[in-house]
Design an enzyme around this catalytic site. Structure first.
Site, PDB file in Angstrom:
ATOM      1  N   ASP A 282      -6.463  -6.206   4.853  1.00 17.40           N
ATOM      2  CA  ASP A 282      -5.833  -4.887   4.766  1.00 17.40           C
ATOM      3  C   ASP A 282      -5.857  -4.180   6.118  1.00 17.40           C
ATOM      4  O   ASP A 282      -6.930  -3.926   6.672  1.00 17.40           O
ATOM      5  CB  ASP A 282      -6.597  -4.064   3.718  1.00 17.40           C
ATOM      6  CG  ASP A 282      -6.013  -2.673   3.507  1.00 17.40           C
ATOM      7  OD1 ASP A 282      -4.909  -2.401   3.989  1.00 17.40           O
ATOM      8  OD2 ASP A 282      -6.687  -1.862   2.832  1.00 17.40           O
TER       9      ASP A 282
ATOM     10  N   MET B  52     -12.194   4.430  -0.456  1.00 20.98           N
ATOM     11  CA  MET B  52     -12.827   4.742   0.830  1.00 20.98           C
ATOM     12  C   MET B  52     -13.542   6.070   0.662  1.00 20.98           C
ATOM     13  O   MET B  52     -13.152   7.088   1.255  1.00 20.98           O
ATOM     14  CB  MET B  52     -11.764   4.790   1.938  1.00 20.98           C
ATOM     15  CG  MET B  52     -11.246   3.405   2.301  1.00 20.98           C
ATOM     16  SD  MET B  52      -9.672   3.456   3.160  1.00 20.98           S
ATOM     17  CE  MET B  52      -8.555   3.518   1.766  1.00 20.98           C
TER      18      MET B  52
ATOM     19  N   SER C 271       0.859  -1.186   0.000  1.00 19.41           N
ATOM     20  CA  SER C 271       0.000   0.000   0.000  1.00 19.41           C
ATOM     21  C   SER C 271       0.894   1.234   0.000  1.00 19.41           C
ATOM     22  O   SER C 271       1.639   1.467   0.954  1.00 19.41           O
ATOM     23  CB  SER C 271      -0.882   0.004   1.246  1.00 19.41           C
ATOM     24  OG  SER C 271      -1.324   1.323   1.507  1.00 19.41           O
TER      25      SER C 271
ATOM     26  N   HIS D 120      -1.352  -1.413  -4.167  1.00 24.48           N
ATOM     27  CA  HIS D 120      -2.604  -1.044  -3.507  1.00 24.48           C
ATOM     28  C   HIS D 120      -2.629   0.471  -3.311  1.00 24.48           C
ATOM     29  O   HIS D 120      -1.720   1.048  -2.721  1.00 24.48           O
ATOM     30  CB  HIS D 120      -2.663  -1.770  -2.154  1.00 24.48           C
ATOM     31  CG  HIS D 120      -3.910  -1.552  -1.375  1.00 24.48           C
ATOM     32  ND1 HIS D 120      -5.018  -2.364  -1.490  1.00 24.48           N
ATOM     33  CD2 HIS D 120      -4.228  -0.633  -0.431  1.00 24.48           C
ATOM     34  CE1 HIS D 120      -5.958  -1.953  -0.657  1.00 24.48           C
ATOM     35  NE2 HIS D 120      -5.505  -0.898   0.002  1.00 24.48           N
TER      36      HIS D 120
ATOM     37  N   MET E   5      -9.043   8.231  -0.237  1.00 27.12           N
ATOM     38  CA  MET E   5      -9.885   8.648   0.902  1.00 27.12           C
ATOM     39  C   MET E   5     -10.456  10.032   0.639  1.00 27.12           C
ATOM     40  O   MET E   5      -9.763  10.892   0.101  1.00 27.12           O
ATOM     41  CB  MET E   5      -9.030   8.694   2.173  1.00 27.12           C
ATOM     42  CG  MET E   5      -8.337   7.388   2.484  1.00 27.12           C
ATOM     43  SD  MET E   5      -7.326   7.555   3.961  1.00 27.12           S
ATOM     44  CE  MET E   5      -6.535   5.949   3.996  1.00 27.12           C
TER      45      MET E   5
ATOM     46  N   MET F  88     -11.167  -5.556   6.084  1.00 28.41           N
ATOM     47  CA  MET F  88     -10.361  -4.554   6.789  1.00 28.41           C
ATOM     48  C   MET F  88     -10.003  -5.070   8.182  1.00 28.41           C
ATOM     49  O   MET F  88     -10.880  -5.460   8.957  1.00 28.41           O
ATOM     50  CB  MET F  88     -11.133  -3.230   6.934  1.00 28.41           C
ATOM     51  CG  MET F  88     -11.329  -2.442   5.650  1.00 28.41           C
ATOM     52  SD  MET F  88      -9.815  -2.093   4.741  1.00 28.41           S
ATOM     53  CE  MET F  88      -8.884  -1.141   5.943  1.00 28.41           C
TER      54      MET F  88
ATOM     55  N   HIS G 190      -8.431   0.960  -3.657  1.00 32.10           N
ATOM     56  CA  HIS G 190      -9.282   0.811  -2.474  1.00 32.10           C
ATOM     57  C   HIS G 190      -9.999   2.140  -2.271  1.00 32.10           C
ATOM     58  O   HIS G 190      -9.405   3.111  -1.794  1.00 32.10           O
ATOM     59  CB  HIS G 190      -8.391   0.443  -1.269  1.00 32.10           C
ATOM     60  CG  HIS G 190      -9.146   0.256   0.003  1.00 32.10           C
ATOM     61  ND1 HIS G 190      -8.518   0.088   1.214  1.00 32.10           N
ATOM     62  CD2 HIS G 190     -10.472   0.196   0.261  1.00 32.10           C
ATOM     63  CE1 HIS G 190      -9.423  -0.064   2.162  1.00 32.10           C
ATOM     64  NE2 HIS G 190     -10.613   0.008   1.611  1.00 32.10           N
TER      65      HIS G 190
ATOM     66  N   ASP H  82      -4.784   3.638  -1.846  1.00 27.66           N
ATOM     67  CA  ASP H  82      -5.852   4.023  -0.917  1.00 27.66           C
ATOM     68  C   ASP H  82      -6.393   5.402  -1.250  1.00 27.66           C
ATOM     69  O   ASP H  82      -5.694   6.398  -1.100  1.00 27.66           O
ATOM     70  CB  ASP H  82      -5.300   4.021   0.515  1.00 27.66           C
ATOM     71  CG  ASP H  82      -5.030   2.614   1.012  1.00 27.66           C
ATOM     72  OD1 ASP H  82      -5.966   1.801   0.996  1.00 27.66           O
ATOM     73  OD2 ASP H  82      -3.875   2.328   1.390  1.00 27.66           O
TER      74      ASP H  82
HETATM   75  C1  DX5 Z   1      -6.085   1.945   5.750  1.00 26.81           C
HETATM   76  C2  DX5 Z   1      -5.670   1.516   4.380  1.00 26.81           C
HETATM   77  C3  DX5 Z   1      -4.572   0.519   4.331  1.00 26.81           C
HETATM   78  C4  DX5 Z   1      -3.278   1.023   4.919  1.00 26.81           C
HETATM   79  C5  DX5 Z   1      -2.469  -0.156   5.328  1.00 26.81           C
HETATM   80  O1  DX5 Z   1      -7.237   2.716   5.656  1.00 26.81           O
HETATM   81  O2  DX5 Z   1      -6.775   0.944   3.693  1.00 26.81           O
HETATM   82  O3  DX5 Z   1      -4.361   0.045   3.003  1.00 26.81           O
HETATM   83  O4  DX5 Z   1      -2.527   1.782   4.034  1.00 26.81           O
HETATM   84  O5  DX5 Z   1      -1.355   0.327   5.990  1.00 26.81           O
HETATM   85  P1  DX5 Z   1      -0.720  -0.488   7.205  1.00 26.81           P
HETATM   86  O6  DX5 Z   1      -0.231  -1.793   6.629  1.00 26.81           O
HETATM   87  O7  DX5 Z   1       0.367   0.386   7.678  1.00 26.81           O
HETATM   88  O8  DX5 Z   1      -1.819  -0.697   8.202  1.00 26.81           O
HETATM   89 ZN    ZN Z   2      -6.312  -0.061   1.764  1.00 27.69          ZN
END
Ligand code: DX5
Ligand code: ZN
Length: 210
Positions: free
Chosen positions: A181, A76, A16, A41, A45, A145, A74, A43
């Site tokens: 994740d 969010m 990620s 990956h 947000m 998650m 991903h 993320d």
């Molecule tokens: C959290 C993300 C994850 C995050 C994982 O909201 O969806 O993908 O980046 O990071 P670590 O492995 O540090 O928890």
């Molecule tokens: Zn993620």
């Protein structure tokens, strides 16, 4: 990441980039690619569905130009429907939406497939696997998650283990990818694989490792 590779026969690793150094993002991607990452990956947000804002289309474009690895998005975000086409055009291989953020989850997953991407559905730690009951045939992957989404570097929630076992029973013989994740460290790999995880997402464990 090299240390995680010993179980790559059964597990895919998805770094990620949330925990990467964005000042040298191209180098960070090259490093994980050389070390054997299976997918990247990303993320996304929105500051509404989750209490943080991360990255959008310009970063996605930059990553797409730097790697041929599949891009695992991903999302969010609220109102993912409005952006699905743009994410696929920007190079998303898999688009994962949150069950909690999609009032028309079945339609959203079907639309992702129609656009030519793999359809993923994510569950927050507090969301039961029953949320997937009528959409499993419309999904290609489930993202479990193991932290509450929004931030990298949080501690892994142990209830994830029981949830995976429950999920495996629901998935049955379907060829679904099951991804975990959040807070995933080396010591979680084997117990997660044994309980049916096929892909592990890791941010801080990979990018802040020496
Ligand atoms: C959290 C993300 C994850 C995050 C994982 O909201 O969806 O993908 O980046 O990071 P670590 O492995 O540090 O928890
Ligand atoms: Zn993620």
């Amino acid at each position: 990441l090299r240390r995680l590779r010993y179980i790559r026969v059964v597990i895919k690793i998805a770094p990620s980039i949330l925990s990467a150094d964005f000042g040298i993002l191209a180098e960070e991607i090259a490093r994980v690619e050389a070390a054997g990452a299976d997918q990247i990956h990303i993320d996304v947000m929105d500051g509404r569905f989750v209490p943080n804002i991360s990255m959008g289309f310009p970063i996605l474009d930059a990553v797409r130009k730097r790697t041929r690895l599949p891009l695992d998005l991903h999302l969010m975000i609220e109102n993912a429907d409005a952006y699905l086409e743009t994410y696929v055009r920007a190079g998303g291989t898999a688009l994962t939406v949150h069950a909690e953020a999609c009032p028309h989850l079945h339609r959203t997953l079907a639309r992702i497939r129609e656009l030519g991407a793999r359809a993923g559905v994510a569950l927050n730690p507090g969301t039961p696997t029953t949320a997937l009951d009528y959409v499993l045939d419309t999904a290609d992957l489930v993202l479990v998650m193991s932290v509450n989404p929004g931030f990298g570097g949080q501690a892994f929630i142990p209830a994830t283990f029981a949830k995976l076992v429950d999920l495996r029973n629901r998935v049955g013989e379907r060829p679904l990818e099951v991804s975990v994740d959040g807070g995933v460290k080396l010591e979680h790999c084997r117990p997660l694989a044994v309980r049916g995880a096929t892909t592990l997402v890791a941010g801080s464990a990979i990018f802040t490792a020496a």
